[in-house]
Motif scaffolding. Structure first.
Motif, PDB file in Angstrom:
ATOM      1  N   ALA A  89     102.837  15.845 -24.577  1.00  0.00           N
ATOM      2  CA  ALA A  89     101.728  14.921 -24.343  1.00  0.00           C
ATOM      3  C   ALA A  89     102.172  13.480 -24.174  1.00  0.00           C
ATOM      4  O   ALA A  89     101.459  12.693 -23.539  1.00  0.00           O
ATOM      5  N   ASP A  93     105.449  13.267 -20.672  1.00  0.00           N
ATOM      6  CA  ASP A  93     104.232  13.442 -19.881  1.00  0.00           C
ATOM      7  C   ASP A  93     104.265  12.715 -18.549  1.00  0.00           C
ATOM      8  O   ASP A  93     103.471  13.023 -17.651  1.00  0.00           O
ATOM      9  N   GLY A 122      99.002  22.379 -24.697  1.00  0.00           N
ATOM     10  CA  GLY A 122      99.363  21.557 -23.549  1.00  0.00           C
ATOM     11  C   GLY A 122     100.424  22.169 -22.666  1.00  0.00           C
ATOM     12  O   GLY A 122     100.808  21.579 -21.656  1.00  0.00           O
ATOM     13  N   ARG A 356      95.566  22.271 -20.215  1.00  0.00           N
ATOM     14  CA  ARG A 356      94.789  21.232 -20.896  1.00  0.00           C
ATOM     15  C   ARG A 356      94.980  21.372 -22.402  1.00  0.00           C
ATOM     16  O   ARG A 356      94.640  22.389 -22.993  1.00  0.00           O
ATOM     17  N   SER A 357      95.545  20.331 -23.006  1.00  0.00           N
ATOM     18  CA  SER A 357      95.748  20.343 -24.450  1.00  0.00           C
ATOM     19  C   SER A 357      94.430  20.159 -25.180  1.00  0.00           C
ATOM     20  O   SER A 357      93.605  19.320 -24.810  1.00  0.00           O
ATOM     21  N   ASP A 360      93.906  16.439 -27.165  1.00  0.00           N
ATOM     22  CA  ASP A 360      93.894  15.165 -26.440  1.00  0.00           C
ATOM     23  C   ASP A 360      92.777  14.223 -26.873  1.00  0.00           C
ATOM     24  O   ASP A 360      92.732  13.093 -26.426  1.00  0.00           O
ATOM     25  N   ARG A 368      99.002  12.683 -33.913  1.00  0.00           N
ATOM     26  CA  ARG A 368     100.014  12.640 -32.854  1.00  0.00           C
ATOM     27  C   ARG A 368     100.971  11.471 -33.062  1.00  0.00           C
ATOM     28  O   ARG A 368     102.174  11.582 -32.802  1.00  0.00           O
TER      29      ARG A 368
END
Length: 399
Positions: A89, A93, A122, A356-357, A360, A368
């Motif tokens: 992420a 990314d 993700g 798609r995580s 997020d 995170r």
């Protein structure tokens, strides 16, 4: 195709190293270790990669620069869940073109958990190792959404005696004509958790060594004193043995499980994935059920295997063979029925929507950031006090 695999601990590194062997022979492969508080020692790295060149140990920023320079088509993110999330992420990314992100778990993953899927949602491809795991994670994916495809592999270190032999019929780890005279106890860092339970295991091993002086009874350690492993171990067996006054004849050793199993007459564990390696090599085995058979004990998968037994069985040397029907349903399917390499090839070949995580959202930012701290700050710094960690965390967020 160019594939980069990155790991953060000894067990994930072994898995990643072996998984690369499944790829087509003309694909380029590179292996690296990302520096975190559980980074393996040089000895652990050597044991995990076998005959491969030793991989570099990189900071997160160096890993990003390596990926920017080499432009891999796919990255195998073989790491613990929070590290997978932050690498995909944040750290990696902005790679363009975006590589296919592959992930998975290095051992037994029954029952499938929401947490394992969330941290890895993700990624474009989630690799599992049995039809049972594929069905369970498929259900989790359908219920939670997010993530990518679920691909089936065989645990890459499950090599049968025939597969271990080269073209000349010589196994990678031959016992050099030695009699199989070793009993191997494979430790597991998380279970059993209590000190007394672990002492009971040691005493049963000591009874076996006393009753069978012809056997070399070995406690196979994942890490020597001072080394890190994927999970923290509250009561290391070697220290417990010393505290007990070493009341018997046991030997403690690290190194490659392959080398131990090559001369093993018996194998015992509470829940280690190494039980599957022993089964693959036809080593009579025992999975201890004294402390329960449950998801918490990470041994639920062995129900119906024929391997469950007690500490008394261990002291008597009563090892068993795994039942054929259980083998077929759990991890011992033919390698050719695997789907993960085909799915990876499909993802690499055509246009795709990146996974798609599910993490997020704004509610996950703090977690995170904490995970990023683990891969941005040297491990020795992470051992400092709480206030200093907070200052470093603020510096990372603003800088």
């Amino acid at each position: 195709m160019r594939i980069l695999a990155v790991a953060d601990s000894d067990s994930y590194l072994k898995w990643a190293s072996c998984l690369l062997d499944d790829l087509p022979g003309d694909w380029e492969r590179e292996l690296a270790v990302v520096r975190t508080p559980i980074v393996p020692s040089p000895q652990q790295i050597a044991a995990a990669v076998g005959e491969r060149p030793l991989p570099p140990v990189l900071s997160a920023r160096s890993l990003r620069r390596t990926a920017q320079r080499t432009m891999p088509d796919a990255i195998v993110v073989a790491c613990t869940g929070p590290v997978v999330d932050v690498l995909v992420a944040e750290v990696l990314d902005e790679l363009r073109p975006r590589p296919v992100f592959v992930t998975g778990l290095p051992g037994i993953s029954v029952p499938a958990t929401d947490k394992a899927w969330l941290f890895r949602s993700g990624c474009d491809l989630f690799v599992v190792h049995s039809e049972r795991e594929a069905a369970e994670f498929g259900e989790v994916a359908g219920r939670l959404g997010g993530g990518g495809r679920v691909g089936l592999a065989r645990l890459p270190f499950l090599r049968t005696p025939e597969e271990l032999r080269g073209p000349e019929g010589i196994a990678r780890f031959e016992p050099d004509g030695r009699e199989r005279d070793r009993v191997v106890f494979a430790t597991q860092a998380k279970v059993p958790r209590g000190r007394e339970e672990r002492e009971q295991v040691l005493m049963a091993l000591a009874k076996l060594a006393e009753r069978r002086p012809d056997l070399d009874v070995v406690v196979k350690l994942r890490a020597l004193d001072g080394e890190r492993q994927t999970h923290n171990e509250r009561h290391p067996y070697q220290r417990l043995w010393q505290d007990l006054g070493e009341p018997g004849r046991l030997r403690f050793a690290a190194g490659s499980m392959d080398e131990h199993l090559a001369v093993a007459a018996g194998f015992v564990t509470v829940s280690s994935t190494a039980a599957l390696e022993a089964i693959a090599r036809d080593v009579p085995s025992l999975v201890l059920e004294d402390f329960g058979v449950s998801a918490e004990m990470i041994n639920l998968v062995f129900e119906g295997s024929g391997l469950l037994g007690t500490l008394d069985d261990l002291a008597d040397g009563a090892f068993r063979e795994a039942q054929g029907a259980w083998r077929s349903a759990n991890y011992f399917h033919p390698a050719e029925v695997g789907t993960w390499v085909r799915l990876l090839d499909e993802l690499l070949a055509g246009p795709r929507e990146p996974a798609r995580s599910l993490l997020d959202g704004a509610e996950h930012l703090a977690a995170r950031r904490r995970a990023r701290l683990r891969v941005e700050v040297p491990p020795e710094v992470l051992r400092i006090g709480y206030r200093t960690k907070r200052r470093l965390s603020r510096a990372l967020r603003t800088g």
